[in-house]
Scaffold this motif. Structure first.
Motif, PDB file in Angstrom:
ATOM      1  N   GLU A   3      30.496  10.158  71.891  1.00 31.73           N
ATOM      2  CA  GLU A   3      30.502   8.923  72.676  1.00 31.73           C
ATOM      3  C   GLU A   3      31.537   7.922  72.179  1.00 31.73           C
ATOM      4  O   GLU A   3      31.734   6.872  72.788  1.00 31.73           O
ATOM      5  CB  GLU A   3      29.112   8.277  72.651  1.00 31.73           C
ATOM      6  N   GLY A   4      32.187   8.239  71.060  1.00 31.59           N
ATOM      7  CA  GLY A   4      33.229   7.368  70.545  1.00 31.59           C
ATOM      8  C   GLY A   4      32.743   6.209  69.718  1.00 31.59           C
ATOM      9  O   GLY A   4      33.501   5.266  69.478  1.00 31.59           O
ATOM     10  N   PHE A   5      31.500   6.242  69.248  1.00 34.03           N
ATOM     11  CA  PHE A   5      30.967   5.119  68.483  1.00 34.03           C
ATOM     12  C   PHE A   5      31.125   5.299  66.982  1.00 34.03           C
ATOM     13  O   PHE A   5      30.849   4.375  66.220  1.00 34.03           O
ATOM     14  CB  PHE A   5      29.499   4.889  68.835  1.00 34.03           C
ATOM     15  N   ILE A   6      31.490   6.470  66.533  1.00 29.35           N
ATOM     16  CA  ILE A   6      31.830   6.648  65.129  1.00 29.35           C
ATOM     17  C   ILE A   6      33.134   7.428  65.060  1.00 29.35           C
ATOM     18  O   ILE A   6      33.577   8.040  66.035  1.00 29.35           O
ATOM     19  CB  ILE A   6      30.724   7.393  64.344  1.00 29.35           C
ATOM     20  N   GLN A   7      33.733   7.391  63.902  1.00 28.51           N
ATOM     21  CA  GLN A   7      35.033   8.026  63.703  1.00 28.51           C
ATOM     22  C   GLN A   7      34.942   9.537  63.926  1.00 28.51           C
ATOM     23  O   GLN A   7      33.970  10.183  63.538  1.00 28.51           O
ATOM     24  CB  GLN A   7      35.505   7.733  62.281  1.00 28.51           C
ATOM     25  N   LYS A   8      35.946  10.089  64.547  1.00 30.99           N
ATOM     26  CA  LYS A   8      35.972  11.522  64.839  1.00 30.99           C
ATOM     27  C   LYS A   8      35.946  12.325  63.542  1.00 30.99           C
ATOM     28  O   LYS A   8      36.621  11.996  62.571  1.00 30.99           O
ATOM     29  CB  LYS A   8      37.227  11.870  65.652  1.00 30.99           C
ATOM     30  N   ASN A   9      35.115  13.363  63.554  1.00 25.28           N
ATOM     31  CA  ASN A   9      34.955  14.282  62.422  1.00 25.28           C
ATOM     32  C   ASN A   9      34.353  13.615  61.181  1.00 25.28           C
ATOM     33  O   ASN A   9      34.438  14.161  60.077  1.00 25.28           O
ATOM     34  CB  ASN A   9      36.287  14.948  62.053  1.00 25.28           C
ATOM     35  N   ALA A  10      33.716  12.457  61.368  1.00 27.06           N
ATOM     36  CA  ALA A  10      33.071  11.794  60.224  1.00 27.06           C
ATOM     37  C   ALA A  10      31.980  12.675  59.634  1.00 27.06           C
ATOM     38  O   ALA A  10      31.713  12.614  58.430  1.00 27.06           O
ATOM     39  CB  ALA A  10      32.494  10.454  60.667  1.00 27.06           C
ATOM     40  N   ASN A  28      30.289   1.883  55.215  1.00 26.00           N
ATOM     41  CA  ASN A  28      31.701   2.121  55.528  1.00 26.00           C
ATOM     42  C   ASN A  28      31.976   1.721  56.973  1.00 26.00           C
ATOM     43  O   ASN A  28      31.701   2.465  57.907  1.00 26.00           O
ATOM     44  CB  ASN A  28      32.047   3.591  55.297  1.00 26.00           C
ATOM     45  N   ASP A  29      32.556   0.550  57.171  1.00 23.61           N
ATOM     46  CA  ASP A  29      32.791  -0.009  58.500  1.00 23.61           C
ATOM     47  C   ASP A  29      33.813   0.799  59.294  1.00 23.61           C
ATOM     48  O   ASP A  29      33.754   0.863  60.524  1.00 23.61           O
ATOM     49  CB  ASP A  29      33.263  -1.457  58.369  1.00 23.61           C
ATOM     50  N   SER A  30      34.745   1.445  58.614  1.00 22.17           N
ATOM     51  CA  SER A  30      35.790   2.189  59.329  1.00 22.17           C
ATOM     52  C   SER A  30      35.213   3.409  60.047  1.00 22.17           C
ATOM     53  O   SER A  30      35.792   3.882  61.024  1.00 22.17           O
ATOM     54  CB  SER A  30      36.878   2.638  58.358  1.00 22.17           C
ATOM     55  N   ILE A  31      34.064   3.916  59.581  1.00 26.55           N
ATOM     56  CA  ILE A  31      33.439   5.069  60.232  1.00 26.55           C
ATOM     57  C   ILE A  31      32.613   4.625  61.425  1.00 26.55           C
ATOM     58  O   ILE A  31      32.651   5.223  62.497  1.00 26.55           O
ATOM     59  CB  ILE A  31      32.564   5.849  59.231  1.00 26.55           C
ATOM     60  N   THR A  32      31.816   3.569  61.251  1.00 24.47           N
ATOM     61  CA  THR A  32      30.900   3.145  62.318  1.00 24.47           C
ATOM     62  C   THR A  32      31.609   2.436  63.464  1.00 24.47           C
ATOM     63  O   THR A  32      31.000   2.202  64.504  1.00 24.47           O
ATOM     64  CB  THR A  32      29.819   2.210  61.743  1.00 24.47           C
ATOM     65  N   ARG A  33      32.864   2.090  63.312  1.00 24.78           N
ATOM     66  CA  ARG A  33      33.648   1.557  64.425  1.00 24.78           C
ATOM     67  C   ARG A  33      34.606   2.664  64.862  1.00 24.78           C
ATOM     68  O   ARG A  33      35.730   2.760  64.378  1.00 24.78           O
ATOM     69  CB  ARG A  33      34.414   0.298  64.025  1.00 24.78           C
ATOM     70  N   GLY A  34      34.124   3.515  65.769  1.00 27.68           N
ATOM     71  CA  GLY A  34      34.855   4.707  66.179  1.00 27.68           C
ATOM     72  C   GLY A  34      36.232   4.415  66.726  1.00 27.68           C
ATOM     73  O   GLY A  34      36.552   3.307  67.160  1.00 27.68           O
ATOM     74  N   SER A  35      37.098   5.439  66.742  1.00 31.75           N
ATOM     75  CA  SER A  35      38.491   5.276  67.133  1.00 31.75           C
ATOM     76  C   SER A  35      38.648   4.833  68.584  1.00 31.75           C
ATOM     77  O   SER A  35      39.562   4.082  68.912  1.00 31.75           O
ATOM     78  CB  SER A  35      39.235   6.594  66.907  1.00 31.75           C
ATOM     79  N   THR A  65      17.590  16.190  63.121  1.00 31.91           N
ATOM     80  CA  THR A  65      17.658  14.974  63.932  1.00 31.91           C
ATOM     81  C   THR A  65      18.942  14.215  63.658  1.00 31.91           C
ATOM     82  O   THR A  65      19.670  13.808  64.580  1.00 31.91           O
ATOM     83  CB  THR A  65      16.458  14.061  63.629  1.00 31.91           C
ATOM     84  N   ASP A  66      19.245  14.024  62.391  1.00 32.09           N
ATOM     85  CA  ASP A  66      20.419  13.229  62.021  1.00 32.09           C
ATOM     86  C   ASP A  66      21.719  13.922  62.387  1.00 32.09           C
ATOM     87  O   ASP A  66      22.677  13.276  62.834  1.00 32.09           O
ATOM     88  CB  ASP A  66      20.381  12.935  60.520  1.00 32.09           C
ATOM     89  N   ARG A  67      21.778  15.226  62.235  1.00 29.99           N
ATOM     90  CA  ARG A  67      23.027  15.923  62.548  1.00 29.99           C
ATOM     91  C   ARG A  67      23.294  15.925  64.063  1.00 29.99           C
ATOM     92  O   ARG A  67      24.418  15.781  64.514  1.00 29.99           O
ATOM     93  CB  ARG A  67      22.980  17.356  62.018  1.00 29.99           C
ATOM     94  N   VAL A  68      22.236  16.096  64.868  1.00 25.57           N
ATOM     95  CA  VAL A  68      22.408  16.085  66.322  1.00 25.57           C
ATOM     96  C   VAL A  68      22.843  14.709  66.804  1.00 25.57           C
ATOM     97  O   VAL A  68      23.779  14.571  67.586  1.00 25.57           O
ATOM     98  CB  VAL A  68      21.096  16.522  67.024  1.00 25.57           C
ATOM     99  N   ASN A  69      22.197  13.656  66.317  1.00 22.80           N
ATOM    100  CA  ASN A  69      22.554  12.302  66.752  1.00 22.80           C
ATOM    101  C   ASN A  69      23.909  11.864  66.227  1.00 22.80           C
ATOM    102  O   ASN A  69      24.622  11.095  66.879  1.00 22.80           O
ATOM    103  CB  ASN A  69      21.473  11.307  66.317  1.00 22.80           C
ATOM    104  N   GLU A  70      24.291  12.358  65.069  1.00 25.17           N
ATOM    105  CA  GLU A  70      25.614  12.049  64.530  1.00 25.17           C
ATOM    106  C   GLU A  70      26.710  12.613  65.432  1.00 25.17           C
ATOM    107  O   GLU A  70      27.702  11.939  65.715  1.00 25.17           O
ATOM    108  CB  GLU A  70      25.737  12.618  63.117  1.00 25.17           C
ATOM    109  N   LEU A  71      26.504  13.824  65.912  1.00 30.47           N
ATOM    110  CA  LEU A  71      27.478  14.423  66.828  1.00 30.47           C
ATOM    111  C   LEU A  71      27.525  13.666  68.151  1.00 30.47           C
ATOM    112  O   LEU A  71      28.608  13.456  68.724  1.00 30.47           O
ATOM    113  CB  LEU A  71      27.131  15.893  67.072  1.00 30.47           C
ATOM    114  N   ILE A  72      26.365  13.229  68.654  1.00 32.57           N
ATOM    115  CA  ILE A  72      26.323  12.468  69.901  1.00 32.57           C
ATOM    116  C   ILE A  72      27.142  11.181  69.772  1.00 32.57           C
ATOM    117  O   ILE A  72      27.941  10.829  70.652  1.00 32.57           O
ATOM    118  CB  ILE A  72      24.871  12.144  70.292  1.00 32.57           C
ATOM    119  N   LEU A  73      26.985  10.468  68.669  1.00 35.21           N
ATOM    120  CA  LEU A  73      27.731   9.231  68.461  1.00 35.21           C
ATOM    121  C   LEU A  73      29.230   9.485  68.386  1.00 35.21           C
ATOM    122  O   LEU A  73      30.038   8.690  68.876  1.00 35.21           O
ATOM    123  CB  LEU A  73      27.256   8.537  67.183  1.00 35.21           C
ATOM    124  N   GLU A  74      29.592  10.606  67.772  1.00 36.65           N
ATOM    125  CA  GLU A  74      31.022  10.939  67.706  1.00 36.65           C
ATOM    126  C   GLU A  74      31.574  11.235  69.089  1.00 36.65           C
ATOM    127  O   GLU A  74      32.651  10.753  69.460  1.00 36.65           O
ATOM    128  CB  GLU A  74      31.229  12.142  66.786  1.00 36.65           C
TER     129      GLU A  74
END
Length: 552
Positions: free
Chosen positions: A188-195, A221-228, A177-186
């Motif tokens: 969508e640009g909501f977390i840092q790329k390749n986090a 880590n705020d720099s990750i959750t505020r995607g590029s 669950t977490d790995r699939v949703n983590e990729l979705i957020l990446e």
């Protein structure tokens, strides 16, 4: 005069059309509840449209409906542990195939990277997740090749993983669950790329943590959750004030989980293939149509439709064209899918489901999404009312009765506790956190035994489901001594930690291929013939498209 009248009518018509256009435009922008702009939802200035749930990786959509759950064929065993009941199952998603060795190896490799087993405080995480390859050993059989090679050799990569307990299957589902949703957020640009490739024990993504306490995700880590490219994505979505994805955005998927027994049985039957004007034609015994285990189609007539034990010493048939192609497990998709598009819902391996085992299915109390095993939890709060996050120092381990140590709570997850009196006060639908024993065939799960001299004492109220409780005693020097429960008062092997598994396997006779068959095993045990597949709840409409009326 006629021309003037015509022009006047055209002008009036134009005004009416413009007025309607304006009304429609205003309606689209405003709330149907208040007439105000639809504030708080996707920018407040555009109409909210229903969004179709995306199908997660590996899943197949299963449209829900009514079916007869339970055994509709003969009962030669005479146990009557699954008498027919009418049940309704909501639409859901299920894995197209069993979870394979390769899929489970991805999980193992991720754990090894994030929680290096070379560090003593993480060693048990890796060891607790590994499949038990010793399940292949036999006192009077040579299976050492399977012991050494089955899980890791690339030749078995697309074979179903075995040697996995129910507990391990649940933990895999949470990780997925977490790995699939983590990729979705990446994406969508909501977390840092390749986090997702940079996770450490103190910086792990968890879906529920992100939704309930997003600032604590990735260890804060705020720099990750505020995607590029977050700002551009927010502009596109029409909400420049939103920082994190929320449930209302419909971006994140529901959890991967084990299917309930009702879901598994419904999906295995695939009744959609024999439906005729909303009635069932006959009794279906297998995931395929017909009363035989061999194909009746001209192009492959006589071929086995599943791999199972065909007789004493006969696991695949005589070598050649009539062989079923598998002495033990088979590569996934080796046989035809059922009418839902699911493979190996009979044969290959039996599969864990979510339910706690009881001999009865209590349809008198509930016949909608039936499931036994609910234990309601809530996020644990500190003295300041803030949610608490698991850290490497507060990880939760569980020593199972067989001595295996597994992690139940990983860093980054929310700390939870059972719901209490505050949540259950004056409720009519539930009254406590743990409902595994609810209406399980006896009077409050107690049996009165008058055979002892002190029969009136509280100690002689015997629990009906009181399987032996074996313990492991750990000495100060770390040595472990097993203590077996040899009590003569135990009257069953069933407990709240006994789980259902469904379907026949390569090791079973034809009898067990019927989807209605059900067996049970303690949730901490593993075998060489039980695997699992994941499911996911459906959000929104029951069907993906409007069903057409039958034309015949």
């Amino acid at each position: 005069m006629a021309k003037i009248l015509q022009k006047v009518l055209l002008a009036l018509l134009s005004i009416m059309l413009c007025t309607n256009c304006s009304n429609n435009r205003n309606y689209d922008k405003s709330s149907r509840a208040t007439g105000w702009p639809a504030f708080g939802r996707q920018g407040g200035s555009k109409k909210i449209k229903a969004k179709e749930q995306e199908t997660g990786p590996g899943l197949v959509f299963i449209e829900g409906g009514t079916f007869t759950m339970g055994r509709v064929q003969d009962d030669p065993m005479g146990d009557w542990n699954n008498v027919p009941t009418q049940q309704h199952v909501q639409s859901f998603y299920m894995d197209e195939t069993e979870v394979t060795n390769l899929m489970y190896l991805e999980y193992i490799d991720w754990l090894k990277k994030v929680f290096p087993p070379t560090q003593e405080n993480f060693r048990k995480i890796y060891e607790g997740a590994l499949p038990d390859t010793l399940v292949w050993k036999s006192r009077l059989g040579y299976n050492e090749t399977m012991v050494d090679q089955y899980f890791r050799h690339p030749a078995f990569a697309e074979y179903p993983v075995v040697g996995v307990s129910w507990v391990q299957a649940v933990e895999f589902s949470k990780w997925r669950t977490d790995r699939v949703n983590e990729l979705i957020l990446e994406e969508e640009g909501f977390i840092q790329k390749n986090a997702r490739y940079q996770s450490t024990a103190r910086s792990v993504f968890n879906t529920e943590t992100y939704l309930k306490a997003p600032t604590l995700t990735y260890g804060g880590n705020d720099s990750i959750t505020r995607g590029s490219n977050r700002s551009q994505r927010l502009i596109e979505r029409g909400d420049s004030t939103q920082i994190f994805v929320r449930r209302k955005d419909g971006i994140l998927l529901p959890a991967y989980r084990l299917p309930t027994e009702a879901e598994w049985e419904y999906a295995a039957l695939g009744l959609v293939g024999i439906r005729y004007k909303n009635t069932y034609r006959g009794r279906k015994k297998y995931p395929w149509n017909g009363p035989y285990t061999r194909s009746q189609k001209r192009k492959n007539r006589g071929d086995q439709l599943a791999n199972f034990k065909q007789g004493a010493g006969d696991y695949s048939g005589i070598a050649g064209w009539s062989d079923d192609g598998a002495g033990v497990t088979a590569q996934v998709k080796s046989y035809e899918a059922n009418d839902f598009g699911l493979y190996d819902m009979a044969g290959n391996v039996a599969e864990w489901v979510a339910d706690v085992y009881r001999p009865i299915i209590d349809d008198e109390y509930n016949d909608f999404n039936y499931f036994r095993g609910n234990v309601y939890m809530k996020p644990a709060l500190d003295d300041g009312g803030n949610v608490q996050i698991i850290t490497p120092e507060t990880m939760v381990y569980d020593t199972l009765p067989n001595g295996k140590v597994v992690a139940r709570k990983y860093p980054g997850e929310l700390k939870e506790e059972p719901i209490g009196k505050r949540e259950t006060f004056m409720r009519i639908n539930f009254s406590k956190s743990d409902n595994r024993n609810y209406r399980d065939g006896d009077r409050l799960s107690l049996r009165y035994n008058p055979t002892f001299s002190n029969a009136v004492s509280e100690n002689n109220k015997r629990r009906m489901y009181n399987s032996p409780i074996n313990k492991l005693v750990v000495a100060e020097n770390g040595s472990i001594t097993p203590q077996y429960d040899r009590s003569s008062t135990r009257n069953t092997l069933i407990s709240n930690e006994t789980r259902v598994y469904k379907g026949g396997s390569w090791k079973d006779r034809e009898y067990w291929l019927d989807p209605a068959q059900r067996r049970y095993l303690p949730q901490y045990m593993a075998t060489n013939y039980i695997g699992f597949r994941c499911a996911m709840s459906r959000v929104g409409a029951k069907s993906k498209k409007k069903n057409k009326r039958a034309t015949h």
